[in-house]
Design a protein around this motif. Structure first.
Motif, PDB file in Angstrom:
ATOM      1  N   ASP A  81      12.264  -7.495 -10.229  1.00 57.28           N
ATOM      2  CA  ASP A  81      12.412  -6.044 -10.174  1.00 57.28           C
ATOM      3  C   ASP A  81      11.130  -5.303 -10.547  1.00 57.28           C
ATOM      4  OD1 ASP A  81      15.020  -6.212  -9.312  1.00 57.28           O
ATOM      5  OD2 ASP A  81      15.863  -6.126 -11.325  1.00 57.28           O
ATOM      6  N   SER A  82       9.992  -5.929 -10.328  1.00 59.96           N
ATOM      7  CA  SER A  82       8.718  -5.269 -10.604  1.00 59.96           C
ATOM      8  C   SER A  82       8.371  -4.328  -9.446  1.00 59.96           C
ATOM      9  CB  SER A  82       7.599  -6.300 -10.782  1.00 59.96           C
ATOM     10  OG  SER A  82       6.346  -5.648 -10.778  1.00 59.96           O
ATOM     11  N   SER A  83       8.459  -3.050  -9.732  1.00 59.85           N
ATOM     12  CA  SER A  83       8.134  -2.051  -8.713  1.00 59.85           C
ATOM     13  C   SER A  83       6.676  -2.179  -8.258  1.00 59.85           C
ATOM     14  CB  SER A  83       8.402  -0.654  -9.272  1.00 59.85           C
ATOM     15  OG  SER A  83       8.108   0.335  -8.318  1.00 59.85           O
ATOM     16  N   ARG A  84       5.789  -2.475  -9.193  1.00 60.60           N
ATOM     17  CA  ARG A  84       4.366  -2.605  -8.852  1.00 60.60           C
ATOM     18  C   ARG A  84       4.123  -3.794  -7.926  1.00 60.60           C
ATOM     19  NH1 ARG A  84      -0.601  -4.541 -12.128  1.00 60.60           N
ATOM     20  NH2 ARG A  84      -2.286  -3.459 -11.060  1.00 60.60           N
ATOM     21  N   ALA A  85       4.768  -4.933  -8.224  1.00 56.48           N
ATOM     22  CA  ALA A  85       4.603  -6.108  -7.367  1.00 56.48           C
ATOM     23  C   ALA A  85       5.202  -5.855  -5.989  1.00 56.48           C
ATOM     24  CB  ALA A  85       5.248  -7.330  -8.014  1.00 56.48           C
ATOM     25  N   LEU A  86       6.328  -5.167  -5.926  1.00 56.60           N
ATOM     26  CA  LEU A  86       6.939  -4.841  -4.632  1.00 56.60           C
ATOM     27  C   LEU A  86       6.045  -3.904  -3.823  1.00 56.60           C
ATOM     28  CD1 LEU A  86      10.596  -4.525  -5.855  1.00 56.60           C
ATOM     29  CD2 LEU A  86       9.839  -6.032  -3.994  1.00 56.60           C
ATOM     30  N   ALA A  87       5.446  -2.928  -4.500  1.00 54.41           N
ATOM     31  CA  ALA A  87       4.530  -2.019  -3.799  1.00 54.41           C
ATOM     32  C   ALA A  87       3.331  -2.783  -3.247  1.00 54.41           C
ATOM     33  CB  ALA A  87       4.076  -0.907  -4.732  1.00 54.41           C
ATOM     34  N   GLY A  88       2.812  -3.709  -4.040  1.00 53.51           N
ATOM     35  CA  GLY A  88       1.691  -4.528  -3.576  1.00 53.51           C
ATOM     36  C   GLY A  88       2.079  -5.427  -2.421  1.00 53.51           C
ATOM     37  N   LEU A  89       3.268  -6.020  -2.521  1.00 52.01           N
ATOM     38  CA  LEU A  89       3.761  -6.852  -1.421  1.00 52.01           C
ATOM     39  C   LEU A  89       3.894  -6.010  -0.156  1.00 52.01           C
ATOM     40  CD1 LEU A  89       4.908  -9.513  -0.323  1.00 52.01           C
ATOM     41  CD2 LEU A  89       7.157  -8.757  -1.123  1.00 52.01           C
ATOM     42  N   GLY A  90       4.391  -4.781  -0.311  1.00 53.24           N
ATOM     43  CA  GLY A  90       4.499  -3.889   0.844  1.00 53.24           C
ATOM     44  C   GLY A  90       3.146  -3.644   1.496  1.00 53.24           C
ATOM     45  N   ALA A  91       2.150  -3.374   0.677  1.00 51.35           N
ATOM     46  CA  ALA A  91       0.800  -3.132   1.217  1.00 51.35           C
ATOM     47  C   ALA A  91       0.258  -4.360   1.931  1.00 51.35           C
ATOM     48  CB  ALA A  91      -0.133  -2.701   0.090  1.00 51.35           C
ATOM     49  N   ALA A  92       0.433  -5.530   1.315  1.00 45.41           N
ATOM     50  CA  ALA A  92      -0.063  -6.764   1.936  1.00 45.41           C
ATOM     51  C   ALA A  92       0.696  -7.060   3.232  1.00 45.41           C
ATOM     52  CB  ALA A  92       0.070  -7.927   0.958  1.00 45.41           C
ATOM     53  N   ALA A  93       2.005  -6.864   3.212  1.00 41.69           N
ATOM     54  CA  ALA A  93       2.808  -7.113   4.417  1.00 41.69           C
ATOM     55  C   ALA A  93       2.405  -6.157   5.535  1.00 41.69           C
ATOM     56  CB  ALA A  93       4.299  -6.974   4.093  1.00 41.69           C
ATOM     57  N   TYR A  94       2.204  -4.894   5.213  1.00 37.45           N
ATOM     58  CA  TYR A  94       1.830  -3.911   6.229  1.00 37.45           C
ATOM     59  C   TYR A  94       0.472  -4.280   6.837  1.00 37.45           C
ATOM     60  CZ  TYR A  94       1.802   0.541   8.668  1.00 37.45           C
ATOM     61  OH  TYR A  94       1.794   1.506   9.650  1.00 37.45           O
ATOM     62  N   SER A  96      -0.791  -7.134   7.153  1.00 32.75           N
ATOM     63  CA  SER A  96      -0.693  -8.329   7.999  1.00 32.75           C
ATOM     64  C   SER A  96       0.203  -8.096   9.221  1.00 32.75           C
ATOM     65  CB  SER A  96      -0.187  -9.516   7.175  1.00 32.75           C
ATOM     66  OG  SER A  96       1.148  -9.303   6.762  1.00 32.75           O
ATOM     67  N   GLY A  97       0.691  -6.875   9.395  1.00 32.19           N
ATOM     68  CA  GLY A  97       1.500  -6.548  10.569  1.00 32.19           C
ATOM     69  C   GLY A  97       2.993  -6.746  10.387  1.00 32.19           C
ATOM     70  N   ASP A  98       3.419  -7.125   9.209  1.00 28.82           N
ATOM     71  CA  ASP A  98       4.839  -7.360   8.931  1.00 28.82           C
ATOM     72  C   ASP A  98       5.468  -6.057   8.427  1.00 28.82           C
ATOM     73  OD1 ASP A  98       7.330  -8.266   8.182  1.00 28.82           O
ATOM     74  OD2 ASP A  98       6.588  -9.885   6.896  1.00 28.82           O
ATOM     75  N   ARG A  99       5.701  -5.139   9.366  1.00 30.65           N
ATOM     76  CA  ARG A  99       6.191  -3.802   9.024  1.00 30.65           C
ATOM     77  C   ARG A  99       7.560  -3.831   8.336  1.00 30.65           C
ATOM     78  NH1 ARG A  99       1.430  -2.846  10.644  1.00 30.65           N
ATOM     79  NH2 ARG A  99       0.908  -1.174  12.069  1.00 30.65           N
ATOM     80  N   ASP A 100       8.459  -4.667   8.815  1.00 32.70           N
ATOM     81  CA  ASP A 100       9.810  -4.711   8.261  1.00 32.70           C
ATOM     82  C   ASP A 100       9.777  -5.082   6.780  1.00 32.70           C
ATOM     83  OD1 ASP A 100      12.685  -4.504   8.613  1.00 32.70           O
ATOM     84  OD2 ASP A 100      12.720  -6.697   8.407  1.00 32.70           O
ATOM     85  N   THR A 101       9.025  -6.116   6.442  1.00 31.98           N
ATOM     86  CA  THR A 101       8.909  -6.525   5.034  1.00 31.98           C
ATOM     87  C   THR A 101       8.248  -5.423   4.221  1.00 31.98           C
ATOM     88  OG1 THR A 101       8.842  -8.871   5.587  1.00 31.98           O
ATOM     89  CG2 THR A 101       7.886  -8.234   3.468  1.00 31.98           C
ATOM     90  N   ALA A 102       7.237  -4.785   4.776  1.00 34.57           N
ATOM     91  CA  ALA A 102       6.547  -3.707   4.065  1.00 34.57           C
ATOM     92  C   ALA A 102       7.513  -2.578   3.734  1.00 34.57           C
ATOM     93  CB  ALA A 102       5.385  -3.177   4.906  1.00 34.57           C
ATOM     94  N   TYR A 103       8.266  -2.123   4.728  1.00 34.05           N
ATOM     95  CA  TYR A 103       9.185  -1.004   4.493  1.00 34.05           C
ATOM     96  C   TYR A 103      10.257  -1.371   3.471  1.00 34.05           C
ATOM     97  CZ  TYR A 103       7.069   1.220   8.554  1.00 34.05           C
ATOM     98  OH  TYR A 103       6.186   1.790   9.431  1.00 34.05           O
ATOM     99  N   LYS A 104      10.785  -2.583   3.561  1.00 34.60           N
ATOM    100  CA  LYS A 104      11.813  -3.012   2.601  1.00 34.60           C
ATOM    101  C   LYS A 104      11.230  -3.107   1.188  1.00 34.60           C
ATOM    102  CE  LYS A 104      14.691  -5.505   5.889  1.00 34.60           C
ATOM    103  NZ  LYS A 104      15.075  -6.819   6.415  1.00 34.60           N
ATOM    104  N   ALA A 105      10.037  -3.644   1.068  1.00 33.80           N
ATOM    105  CA  ALA A 105       9.416  -3.782  -0.250  1.00 33.80           C
ATOM    106  C   ALA A 105       9.121  -2.416  -0.861  1.00 33.80           C
ATOM    107  CB  ALA A 105       8.129  -4.621  -0.146  1.00 33.80           C
TER     108      ALA A 105
END
Length: 167
Positions: A81-94, A96-105
């Motif tokens: 439940d780390s909001s910061r890690a999820l935000a970072g994962l979203g940025a990395a996913a976006y 790399s072109g993984d929009r769905d994972t980015a938006y969910k994160a």
């Protein structure tokens, strides 16, 4: 850094000192020193997601999207439940072109912490850029109504223009 470096040389250095030194190195463009410092901190604090989150942010700043994603995934394994890690994962996913994972994160990061302004901004702006203005609007409006102007002045101006164009 001159004050922090001698303090950090102590093998039992305070985690706050190591973290501050790693951040100072990163801001000074000394990525290798920052990475070594955050790795040392991660080794000293294996149950903490913070050092891994810092390593992820550092990897993103170095355009190492794959490495960043690995650090954020490891951080989330420790603190799901780390909001910061999820935000970072979203940025990395976006990136790399993984929009769905980015938006969910990003959406989960905002759900966990409504004051995670970086996630809120990224979610709203990128949804809008991807032609999803109706989905973006609530996040952009929330950002406009809650982000501190002193820190996010440029982003607030951009979001204001985006909301006006999207009407």
């Amino acid at each position: 850094m001159r004050i922090l470096e001698p303090l950090a040389e102590d093998p039992a250095a305070n985690a706050d000192v190591l973290n501050a030194l790693g951040v100072a190195y990163a801001r000074a463009g000394r990525a290798d020193d920052a990475r070594r410092t955050f790795e040392r901190l991660a080794e000293a604090m294996p149950a903490s997601s913070g050092p891994l989150e810092n390593l992820g942010v550092l990897a993103l700043s170095q355009r190492d999207v794959r490495g960043a994603r690995q650090y954020f995934d490891r951080a989330l394994a420790i603190s799901p439940d780390s909001s910061r890690a999820l935000a970072g994962l979203g940025a990395a996913a976006y990136e790399s072109g993984d929009r769905d994972t980015a938006y969910k994160a990003w959406a989960r990061a905002v759900q966990l912490d409504a004051n995670n302004f970086d996630a809120l901004f990224s979610l709203g702006v990128n949804l809008a850029r991807d032609g999803r203005m109706n989905d973006a609007r609530p996040y952009l409006e929330q950002f406009m109504n809650s982000a501190p102007p002193a820190r996010y002045a440029d982003q607030l101006r951009g979001v204001s223009r985006l909301l006006q164009v999207g009407r």
